[in-house]
Design a protein around this motif. Structure first.
Motif, mmCIF file in Angstrom:
data_model
loop_
_atom_site.group_PDB
_atom_site.id
_atom_site.type_symbol
_atom_site.label_atom_id
_atom_site.label_comp_id
_atom_site.label_asym_id
_atom_site.label_seq_id
_atom_site.Cartn_x
_atom_site.Cartn_y
_atom_site.Cartn_z
ATOM 1 N N ALA A 140 0.826 -1.213 0.000
ATOM 2 C CA ALA A 140 0.000 0.000 0.000
ATOM 3 C C ALA A 140 0.857 1.259 0.000
ATOM 4 O O ALA A 140 0.486 2.264 -0.624
ATOM 5 C CB ALA A 140 -0.923 -0.012 1.215
ATOM 6 N N ASP A 141 1.995 1.222 0.699
ATOM 7 C CA ASP A 141 2.866 2.400 0.744
ATOM 8 C C ASP A 141 3.440 2.715 -0.634
ATOM 9 O O ASP A 141 3.444 3.870 -1.068
ATOM 10 C CB ASP A 141 4.002 2.171 1.755
ATOM 11 C CG ASP A 141 4.953 3.351 1.808
ATOM 12 O OD1 ASP A 141 4.524 4.449 2.196
ATOM 13 O OD2 ASP A 141 6.144 3.175 1.442
ATOM 14 N N LEU A 142 3.912 1.678 -1.340
ATOM 15 C CA LEU A 142 4.446 1.882 -2.688
ATOM 16 C C LEU A 142 3.350 2.370 -3.624
ATOM 17 O O LEU A 142 3.561 3.298 -4.417
ATOM 18 C CB LEU A 142 5.057 0.584 -3.218
ATOM 19 C CG LEU A 142 5.585 0.619 -4.661
ATOM 20 C CD1 LEU A 142 6.657 1.691 -4.842
ATOM 21 C CD2 LEU A 142 6.140 -0.755 -5.059
ATOM 22 N N ALA A 143 2.166 1.793 -3.512
ATOM 23 C CA ALA A 143 1.051 2.214 -4.363
ATOM 24 C C ALA A 143 0.718 3.681 -4.124
ATOM 25 O O ALA A 143 0.450 4.443 -5.073
ATOM 26 C CB ALA A 143 -0.170 1.335 -4.092
ATOM 27 N N ALA A 144 0.741 4.098 -2.867
ATOM 28 C CA ALA A 144 0.438 5.492 -2.543
ATOM 29 C C ALA A 144 1.504 6.430 -3.095
ATOM 30 O O ALA A 144 1.193 7.514 -3.608
ATOM 31 C CB ALA A 144 0.323 5.660 -1.025
ATOM 32 N N ARG A 145 2.770 6.027 -3.005
ATOM 33 C CA ARG A 145 3.841 6.868 -3.534
ATOM 34 C C ARG A 145 3.749 6.990 -5.055
ATOM 35 O O ARG A 145 3.966 8.069 -5.613
ATOM 36 C CB ARG A 145 5.210 6.298 -3.121
ATOM 37 C CG ARG A 145 5.544 6.548 -1.663
ATOM 38 C CD ARG A 145 6.969 6.184 -1.309
ATOM 39 N NE ARG A 145 7.195 4.756 -1.304
ATOM 40 C CZ ARG A 145 8.099 4.123 -2.042
ATOM 41 N NH1 ARG A 145 8.855 4.790 -2.890
ATOM 42 N NH2 ARG A 145 8.240 2.803 -1.956
ATOM 43 N N LEU A 146 3.421 5.904 -5.714
ATOM 44 C CA LEU A 146 3.269 5.956 -7.169
ATOM 45 C C LEU A 146 2.065 6.809 -7.568
ATOM 46 O O LEU A 146 2.120 7.570 -8.537
ATOM 47 C CB LEU A 146 3.133 4.532 -7.726
ATOM 48 C CG LEU A 146 4.406 3.671 -7.708
ATOM 49 C CD1 LEU A 146 4.071 2.216 -8.003
ATOM 50 C CD2 LEU A 146 5.427 4.194 -8.712
ATOM 51 N N ALA A 147 0.983 6.675 -6.805
ATOM 52 C CA ALA A 147 -0.238 7.432 -7.129
ATOM 53 C C ALA A 147 -0.046 8.934 -6.928
ATOM 54 O O ALA A 147 -0.736 9.738 -7.565
ATOM 55 C CB ALA A 147 -1.388 6.933 -6.266
ATOM 56 N N ALA A 148 0.887 9.312 -6.054
ATOM 57 C CA ALA A 148 1.101 10.731 -5.752
ATOM 58 C C ALA A 148 1.981 11.432 -6.784
ATOM 59 O O ALA A 148 2.119 12.658 -6.744
ATOM 60 C CB ALA A 148 1.733 10.866 -4.364
ATOM 61 N N ILE A 149 2.550 10.693 -7.714
ATOM 62 C CA ILE A 149 3.485 11.276 -8.688
ATOM 63 C C ILE A 149 2.728 11.994 -9.796
ATOM 64 O O ILE A 149 1.726 11.492 -10.309
ATOM 65 C CB ILE A 149 4.389 10.172 -9.284
ATOM 66 C CG1 ILE A 149 5.275 9.576 -8.193
ATOM 67 C CG2 ILE A 149 5.255 10.718 -10.412
ATOM 68 C CD1 ILE A 149 5.858 8.241 -8.552
ATOM 69 N N ASP A 150 3.227 13.148 -10.161
ATOM 70 C CA ASP A 150 2.670 13.885 -11.299
ATOM 71 C C ASP A 150 3.043 13.144 -12.577
ATOM 72 O O ASP A 150 4.231 12.987 -12.876
ATOM 73 C CB ASP A 150 3.255 15.301 -11.313
ATOM 74 C CG ASP A 150 2.739 16.145 -12.477
ATOM 75 O OD1 ASP A 150 1.960 15.623 -13.295
ATOM 76 O OD2 ASP A 150 3.132 17.325 -12.559
#
Length: 363
Positions: A140-150
């Protein structure tokens, strides 16, 4: 809520994406297990594997896509076409004058499909997860970091320098979208096999690089393969590429891996054993080796050099005895050799070995 005018196109997306990814998985399976002996079984296994993607394509082509979704179509349809083309070409490889050559050519369509569909990883969860290691798909942490990228962020993702993918003497690069300029990134330089190219071979590593946050540089040889008998042709070219990358991104000088498949693996020996080599680790895969290579090696360089050798028991081009000889010869010269002999591997790239190689590299 989806606009009513968008519903047919959204429905096409919901069919194209899983069908294309399923077809790409089929190509991955074929690529991992292909050999002259297994080719008839692989051809048989490809029966019907493109039915779903062909049906999804047929539906998509009948639609008048809304203007705002046309960029999605421009990614998904070419990806689906490439995946379907690869499966169909595999099925017909047995009719080629040299069936195994026809099969290897068919598998090149995988890279075209990956190149086309990858931009959708920023927007579509199934595509994003496809380009992650399986063990990280629930992170979930990796998914959140990827989702936050422009998605418009510059100097990250897949980059081709010096021309279109596969241009001779050029290179392809993957910089993780989560790249942090304050953290030095490990670098993997991956050398393609004979008649291959960096633009295609890059996709053997994107899944792991995106998951673990390292940079992958995939050069393309100046000639049709690496200059094994004249390392001063391709060697300086690779050095210049690494210098360029290190000048643009924060690269960890203590973790630079040189690896390669077949001729690329052999060239990893040629470059990696010489004095003054910048790479901290080398990992030849399905490579040729001869003890005469040590006459060009640097004695000090060999001492404690981390080497990871991967070879298949069923390799029909370079028998495993060559790799066993490399393990023995390099160990006697003082290198720290890890040897992996894979029972079901022929002369093809084992992407399933990447994780273990990277664990070794970063240990």
């Amino acid at each position: 809520m989806t606009d009513a005018a968008d519903e047919p196109a959204v429905g096409a997306v919901s069919q194209l994406v899983p069908a294309t990814l399923k077809a790409m998985h089929a190509l991955e399976f074929a690529g991992r297990h292909i050999s002259p002996v297994t080719l008839p079984q692989i051809i048989e296994a490809m029966a019907g594997r493109d039915d779903e993607v062909e049906a999804a394509l047929a539906l998509s082509r009948t639609l008048d896509w809304p203007e705002r979704l046309k960029p999605v179509r421009a990614c998904l349809e070419p990806a689906a076409e490439a995946a379907a083309r690869g499966i169909a070409a595999l099925r017909s490889a047995g009719e080629a004058p040299q069936p195994i050559v026809g099969a290897y050519r068919a598998l090149r369509n995988y890279a075209e499909a990956a190149q086309a569909i990858y931009p959708m990883a920023a927007f579509l969860k199934p595509v994003s997860q496809f380009f992650l290691e399986q063990s990280a798909r629930g992170d979930a942490d990796l998914a959140a970091r990827l989702a936050a990228i422009d998605p418009a962020r510059e100097k990250v993702g897949v980059i081709h320098a010096g021309g279109p993918p596969g241009t001779r003497g050029a290179f392809s690069l993957y910089v993780p979208e989560t790249y942090d300029e304050g953290r030095a990134c490990p670098l993997v330089v991956a050398l393609h096999g004979g008649s291959g190219n960096g633009g295609a071979f890059l996709w053997s590593w994107v899944r792991e690089a995106r998951t673990r946050g390292f940079v992958v540089l995939a050069p393309t040889a100046i000639g049709t393969t690496w200059s094994l008998m004249d390392p001063d042709t391709d060697g300086p070219s690779i050095d210049a590429m690494v210098e360029h990358v290190a000048g643009q991104w924060n690269i960890d000088a203590s973790h630079q891996l040189l690896t390669g498949m077949s001729d690329g693996g052999t060239f990893s020996y040629v470059l990696g054993l010489r004095g003054g080599c910048r790479f901290t680790h080398i990992a030849p895969v399905a490579a040729a080796f001869h003890p005469m290579m040590l006459t060009f090696a640097d004695e000090a360089r060999l001492r404690d050099l981390p080497v990871y050798i991967v070879h298949g028991v069923k390799d029909w081009m370079f028998p495993p005895q060559l790799a066993r000889q490399a393990e023995q010869t390099l160990s006697q010269a003082g290198a720290k050799v890890t040897y992996r002999e894979i029972a079901d591997l022929s002369h093809t790239y084992p992407r399933d070995e990447n994780a273990a190689m990277l664990d070794w590299f970063m240990s």
